[in-house]
Design a protein around this motif. Structure first.
Motif, PDB file in Angstrom:
ATOM      1  N   GLU A 114      22.880 -29.251 -28.874  1.00  0.00           N
ATOM      2  CA  GLU A 114      22.144 -29.115 -27.269  1.00  0.00           C
ATOM      3  C   GLU A 114      22.775 -29.679 -26.293  1.00  0.00           C
ATOM      4  O   GLU A 114      23.763 -30.374 -26.458  1.00  0.00           O
ATOM      5  CB  GLU A 114      21.032 -30.210 -27.676  1.00  0.00           C
ATOM      6  CG  GLU A 114      19.968 -30.064 -28.729  1.00  0.00           C
ATOM      7  CD  GLU A 114      19.072 -31.106 -28.928  1.00  0.00           C
ATOM      8  OE1 GLU A 114      17.764 -30.757 -28.727  1.00  0.00           O
ATOM      9  OE2 GLU A 114      19.149 -32.208 -29.152  1.00  0.00           O
ATOM     10  N   GLY A 141      26.370 -22.762 -28.836  1.00  0.00           N
ATOM     11  CA  GLY A 141      26.047 -23.741 -28.030  1.00  0.00           C
ATOM     12  C   GLY A 141      27.482 -24.033 -27.174  1.00  0.00           C
ATOM     13  O   GLY A 141      27.273 -24.369 -25.958  1.00  0.00           O
ATOM     14  N   CYS A 171      19.089 -25.769 -26.107  1.00  0.00           N
ATOM     15  CA  CYS A 171      19.086 -26.105 -27.525  1.00  0.00           C
ATOM     16  C   CYS A 171      19.071 -25.011 -28.264  1.00  0.00           C
ATOM     17  O   CYS A 171      18.571 -23.932 -28.031  1.00  0.00           O
ATOM     18  CB  CYS A 171      17.375 -26.796 -27.915  1.00  0.00           C
ATOM     19  SG  CYS A 171      16.988 -28.156 -26.649  1.00  0.00           S
ATOM     20  N   PHE A 172      20.232 -24.897 -29.164  1.00  0.00           N
ATOM     21  CA  PHE A 172      20.493 -23.958 -29.922  1.00  0.00           C
ATOM     22  C   PHE A 172      20.118 -24.393 -31.546  1.00  0.00           C
ATOM     23  O   PHE A 172      20.763 -25.248 -31.884  1.00  0.00           O
ATOM     24  CB  PHE A 172      22.043 -23.423 -29.589  1.00  0.00           C
ATOM     25  CG  PHE A 172      22.379 -23.217 -28.489  1.00  0.00           C
ATOM     26  CD1 PHE A 172      22.212 -21.913 -27.997  1.00  0.00           C
ATOM     27  CD2 PHE A 172      22.393 -24.453 -27.615  1.00  0.00           C
ATOM     28  CE1 PHE A 172      22.636 -21.750 -26.760  1.00  0.00           C
ATOM     29  CE2 PHE A 172      22.987 -24.129 -26.204  1.00  0.00           C
ATOM     30  CZ  PHE A 172      22.813 -22.538 -25.861  1.00  0.00           C
ATOM     31  N   PRO A 186      24.834 -22.360 -34.294  1.00  0.00           N
ATOM     32  CA  PRO A 186      24.619 -23.025 -32.956  1.00  0.00           C
ATOM     33  C   PRO A 186      25.784 -23.656 -32.489  1.00  0.00           C
ATOM     34  O   PRO A 186      25.830 -23.738 -31.155  1.00  0.00           O
ATOM     35  CB  PRO A 186      23.626 -23.869 -33.712  1.00  0.00           C
ATOM     36  CG  PRO A 186      22.858 -23.423 -34.977  1.00  0.00           C
ATOM     37  CD  PRO A 186      24.134 -22.645 -35.487  1.00  0.00           C
ATOM     38  N   GLU A 245      27.517 -24.126 -23.138  1.00  0.00           N
ATOM     39  CA  GLU A 245      27.830 -25.404 -22.262  1.00  0.00           C
ATOM     40  C   GLU A 245      28.798 -25.433 -21.421  1.00  0.00           C
ATOM     41  O   GLU A 245      28.765 -25.958 -20.574  1.00  0.00           O
ATOM     42  CB  GLU A 245      28.399 -26.426 -23.431  1.00  0.00           C
ATOM     43  CG  GLU A 245      28.502 -28.000 -23.193  1.00  0.00           C
ATOM     44  CD  GLU A 245      28.923 -29.070 -24.181  1.00  0.00           C
ATOM     45  OE1 GLU A 245      27.913 -29.552 -24.469  1.00  0.00           O
ATOM     46  OE2 GLU A 245      29.787 -28.785 -24.663  1.00  0.00           O
TER      47      GLU A 245
END
Length: 239
Positions: free
Chosen positions: A37, A17, A51-52, A13, A21
């Motif tokens: 997140e 993420g 959300c990861f 994640p 991002e």
């Protein structure tokens, strides 16, 4: 009720993420073991949290929900930026098309689109194409669930936040019915004060959705499928 999260399963994640991002220039919300997140805020429009969550299985082929990114007149520069961030080019048999298909660091496909009038004011995410067995039926379902409104787009049916800004939620004809494998991406809808879970669950059933039985333990959200079998979660109202 309102659309709050785009949830993406991830082997790592943090790695995935941080890639997304950077892609959407998000605001970090959570960076903890197993969860990352980041928030995409569209000026004058919606907020969408990416959300990861950690899973152990690699991404399945042919996702039913994916991300289309806004390239517009700077499509080539955007493709180069994503490649530098860790994306790679991906051939899914798209042939000669005006958009560019890439894969993120875990192989999830995403597209960088050419300029389209329908995506004006979208921000970095142009659209969220969702596989549908019946676009008219599913558009009515998701419009009721999210409060998003019908707009004209390139898909058979498209919805957008009432501000008419931010990404389009596009109902695209599915290549095959939803199989037994959980989709890599899904959407979360947040209940608001005054929304009753049982009443909303009944409304989901009336419109062709169904409860999703899982073995994930005691969770604060409730899982369902839309009329085409796509997973979604209902999150409780905030205190």
């Amino acid at each position: 009720m309102y659309l709050e999260n785009l949830v993406i399963d991830a082997l790592d994640p943090q790695r995935l993420g941080r890639f997304w991002e950077a892609v959407v220039e998000g605001e970090r919300l959570t960076d903890e073991p197993g969860i990352f997140e980041t928030r995409l805020a569209v000026p004058g429009g919606p907020e969408l949290d990416l959300c990861f969550q950690q899973v152990s299985e690699p991404a399945p082929p042919a996702p039913r929900l994916h991300v289309d990114l806004a390239g517009g007149p700077h499509q080539d520069e955007e493709v180069a930026r994503l490649l530098a961030l860790g994306a790679r080019r991906l051939d899914i048999g798209q042939g000669d098309v005006p958009w560019v298909v890439l894969a993120d660091p875990e192989g999830n496909p995403c597209c960088v689109l050419e300029e389209r009038a329908a995506h004006a004011g979208s921000g970095p995410v142009a659209s969220l194409p969702l596989a549908s067995a019946d676009p008219d039926r599913d558009a009515a379902f998701w419009a009721w669930l999210t409060g998003w409104t019908d707009v004209t787009g390139s898909a058979p049916r498209s919805l957008r936040h009432p501000s008419l800004r931010g990404p389009l939620l596009e109902m695209v004809a599915e290549a095959a019915p939803h199989g037994p494998t959980k989709n890599r991406c899904h959407l979360d809808v947040r209940l608001e004060a005054g929304d009753d879970l049982d009443t909303v669950a009944a409304g989901i059933a009336e419109r062709g959705g169904a409860p999703l039985r899982t073995d994930w333990g005691d969770l604060p959200w409730t899982s369902f499928t839309d009329p085409s079998g796509n997973e979604l979660c209902l999150l409780p109202a905030r205190a």
